[in-house]
Enzyme design. Structure first.
Site: not given
Length: 497
Positions: A294, A341, A395
Site C-alpha cells: 500500500d 499500489e 476504499d
C-alpha cells in the site's frame, strides 16, 4: 503472474457463528467456492491486530508482524482439543451481516483464555517452542509491549516511565518477569494464529489458489515497531514524531491527507542493511504468495508534513530509498512477489521504479470513465499485460453503489456508450466484471460485494470516516448456484480459468 482472476474479501467478512469471520470452516468453504468457480487468487487486507478505539482498521495496528487474534477459529480449537464442544453452545446472538466488534472482542477473549488454560496443561509444547524461536525477532517485544500498555492503562508508549519508555535492559527484565503469564498468553495466541493460517494457506495452494496479502508502507506511532526501533523514525527529543506522513492537496482534497504515521529515517535503515524491512518482507512472503504494498510511491518519494500541522498543505516531497532498497531486497529475494499500489498522485519515476523491478501496478475501473476516458490509464483499452485490474478496492463504493450514488448523468451516458447499450444499476456490476475479465491485464480481482451486486450497504471502508467501516460480512446463502455458474462461465470465456 499467470492469466487468472480472483476475489477480494477480508477474513473478517467470512461467514461464521462467532460474530466475525475467522480461519475456520467458513474460510475453507470459501476456498471451495473459489476452486469451483475456477479462481486462482484470494486477496485479503492486512491480518494485523486491530482495536475499537481506532475504528477496527487493519491499516492501524500495534504491530507490523503480529496477527489479529480475533481471526482465531474456535471450531479449530475444538478440533485441536483446546476447547470442548460445550464452549460453543449458548453463544451470544451476533449479527450475521456485519461485525459488532464491541461484542465480539469480549467473547473471543473469554474463549481464548479458556483455550490457553487447557494448552498450559498439555505436556507437548515442542511446536510452540519452535514457533517462538523462529519469530524471536519480534514476538517477545510485541508481547511485552501489550503487557506494558495494559499495565499503564492504554497510554501511548512515550508516556510510560522513562526506564520502560527507553527500554532499559533491567526494566525489560523486570517487565518480562512481572507480566510473564500475560506475555505467554500473547505469544500462544500468535502461535495459534500462525498455525491456523498455515493450514488454510496449504489448503488454498493445494487447490491452485494463491493468496495475496497486503502491507501498509507506514507503521503506527503507538506500536511495538516504533517503541522497539525509535532510531528508525524521525522523532524529536521527547520521542514524538517531528514529521508525519500523508499526501499533498489534490483534486480530491484541498488540504491533502494528514495520516499521522511517523516517517522513516531511510539513512539509518540503509546503514543497518535494511534489516528490519528485510525481515518484514520475509515474514509476509512466508504468509502469502503475493504481497500488495500500500502506498508504494513512498519508496520513490514521500510527502513529509511537520507534526505540528493540522493538515497536509505545508508538507514537502522527500526522496525515498528508491532503487537502492529494492536492489538490496532482490539479493535475498531474487523474485519479489510484489504488487505495487500505484493509485493517486503518481509521477513517471514511480512507474520507472516499478518497471525496473517488474512489479505490476493496479487499474481500477471505477476511475476509468471520466471526461478523459479515451486516454485514461484505467480504461480497459489502455490496460497493459503486467498489471492487476479491479472493479474497485476496499476504499471504494461498490460498483452498484457507485453507479447509483456517485455518477452524474454524463458519466452514466459515457459508460453506456463505452459498453454499447443502456445500463441500469441492477446489472452494472456484471458489466464491470466482464470488462475486467476481458482485459489484457494478467490478473483480474473482483471484490466479493461486486460479484453479489450489493449497493452502498456492502461498502467495506469509506476513507476519512471513523465509524461503520470494516464491518461487512458475507451471508453464505448469497453464494447461490446461479452466482457460481455465472462467475465460472465468465472466468472460462476470457481465458482466466
Amino acid at each position: 503472474m499467470r492469466r487468472g482472476s480472483g476475489i477480494l474479501m477480508h477474513i473478517t467478512s467470512l461467514p461464521s457463528r462467532f460474530g466475525i469471520g475467522d480461519m475456520g470452516p467458513g474460510a475453507y468453504g470459501f476456498v471451495d467456492f473459489l476452486s469451483e468457480t475456477k479462481q486462482h487468487y484470494w486477496q485479503i487486507l492486512p491480518l494485523s491486530p486491530t482495536d475499537v478505539f481506532h475504528g477496527n482498521s487493519p491499516y492501524h495496528s500495534s504491530s507490523a508482524f503480529a496477527f489479529n487474534s480475533l481471526l482465531i477459529s474456535p471450531e479449530l480449537l475444538v478440533q485441536d482439543g483446546l476447547l470442548g464442544e460445550e464452549h460453543l453452545q449458548s453463544l451470544p446472538r451476533f449479527p450475521d451481516n456485519h461485525v459488532d466488534y464491541g461484542r465480539v472482542e469480549p467473547f473471543k477473549k473469554e474463549i481464548l483464555d479458556q483455550a490457553y488454560e487447557n494448552f498450559r496443561s498439555q505436556n507437548s509444547k515442542q511446536e510452540y517452542d519452535a514457533f517462538c524461536r523462529e519469530n524471536a525477532h519480534w514476538l517477545m517485544d510485541y508481547a511485552v509491549f501489550l503487557a506494558l500498555k495494559s499495565h499503564y492503562g492504554g497510554k501511548v508508549w512515550n508516556e510510560w516511565p522513562d526506564d520502560v519508555r527507553t527500554r532499559k535492559p533491567e526494566a525489560m527484565e523486570r517487565a518480562r518477569n512481572a507480566f510473564h503469564e500475560f506475555i505467554e498468553k500473547v505469544k500462544w495466541q500468535q502461535y495459534i494464529c500462525f498455525k491456523q493460517w498455515v493450514s488454510l494457506k496449504h489448503y488454498c495452494n493445494e487447490r491452485g489458489i494463491q493468496l495475496i496479502g497486503d502491507i501498509p508502507v507506514y507503521v503506527v506511532y503507538d506500536s511495538a515497531d516504533v517503541w522497539v526501533h525509535p532510531d528508525f523514525f524521525k522523532l524529536d527529543g521527547e520521542m514524538k514524531p517531528s514529521v508525519v506522513a500523508g499526501v499533498p492537496p489534490d483534486y480530491f482534497s484541498e488540504t491533502g491527507q494528514h495520516w499521522g504515521n511517523p516517517v522513516y529515517r531511510w539513512d539509518v535503515l540503509k546503514e543497518q542493511g535494511y534489516d528490519w524491512w528485510t525481515e518484514r518482507i520475509a515474514h509476509n512472503i512466508n504468509l502469502f504468495d503475493y504481497v500488495r504494498i500500500d502506498h508504494f510511491r513512498g519508496f520513490q518519494a514521500f510527502w513529509e508534513i511537520p507534526a505540528s500541522e493540522e493538515n497536509a498543505i505545508n508538507g514537502e516531497w522527500v526522496e525515498g530509498p528508491q532503487a537502492d532498497f529494492f536492489n538490496h531486497l532482490t539479493k535475498t529475494f531474487p523474485d519479489l512477489p510484489i504488487i505495487a499500489e500505484d493509485l493517486g498522485f503518481i509521477t513517471p519515476d514511480v512507474w520507472e521504479l516499478m518497471d525496473r523491478f517488474g512489479f505490476p501496478g493496479m487499474k481500477v475501473l471505477l476511475f476509468a470513465f471520466g471526461n478523459d476516458l479515451p486516454t485514461n490509464p484505467y480504461a480497459p483499452h489502455n490496460h497493459v499485460k503486467d498489471c492487476v485490474v479491479y472493479t474497485g478496492t476496499h476504499d471504494n463504493n461498490t460498483a452498484r453503489g457507485w453507479f447509483e450514488k456517485e455518477l452524474t448523468s454524463e458519466d452514466r451516458d459515457r459508460i453506456c456508450s463505452y459498453i454499447g447499450r443502456k445500463l441500469d444499476a441492477s446489472g452494472i456490476h456484471w458489466e464491470l466484471i466482464r470488462l475486467a475479465m476481458m482485459s489484457v491485464a494478467d490478473t483480474a480481482i473482483i471484490p466479493m460485494q461486486d460479484i453479489l451486486g450489493l449497493g452502498k450497504e456492502g461498502r467495506m471502508n469509506q476513507p476519512a470516516t471513523k465509524e461503520g467501516n470494516w464491518e461487512w460480512r458475507l451471508l453464505s446463502s448469497r453464494l447461490s448456484p446461479e452466482v457460481s455458474r455465472k462467475l465460472r462461465t465468465m472466468t472460462e470465456i476470457f481465458g482466466r480459468g
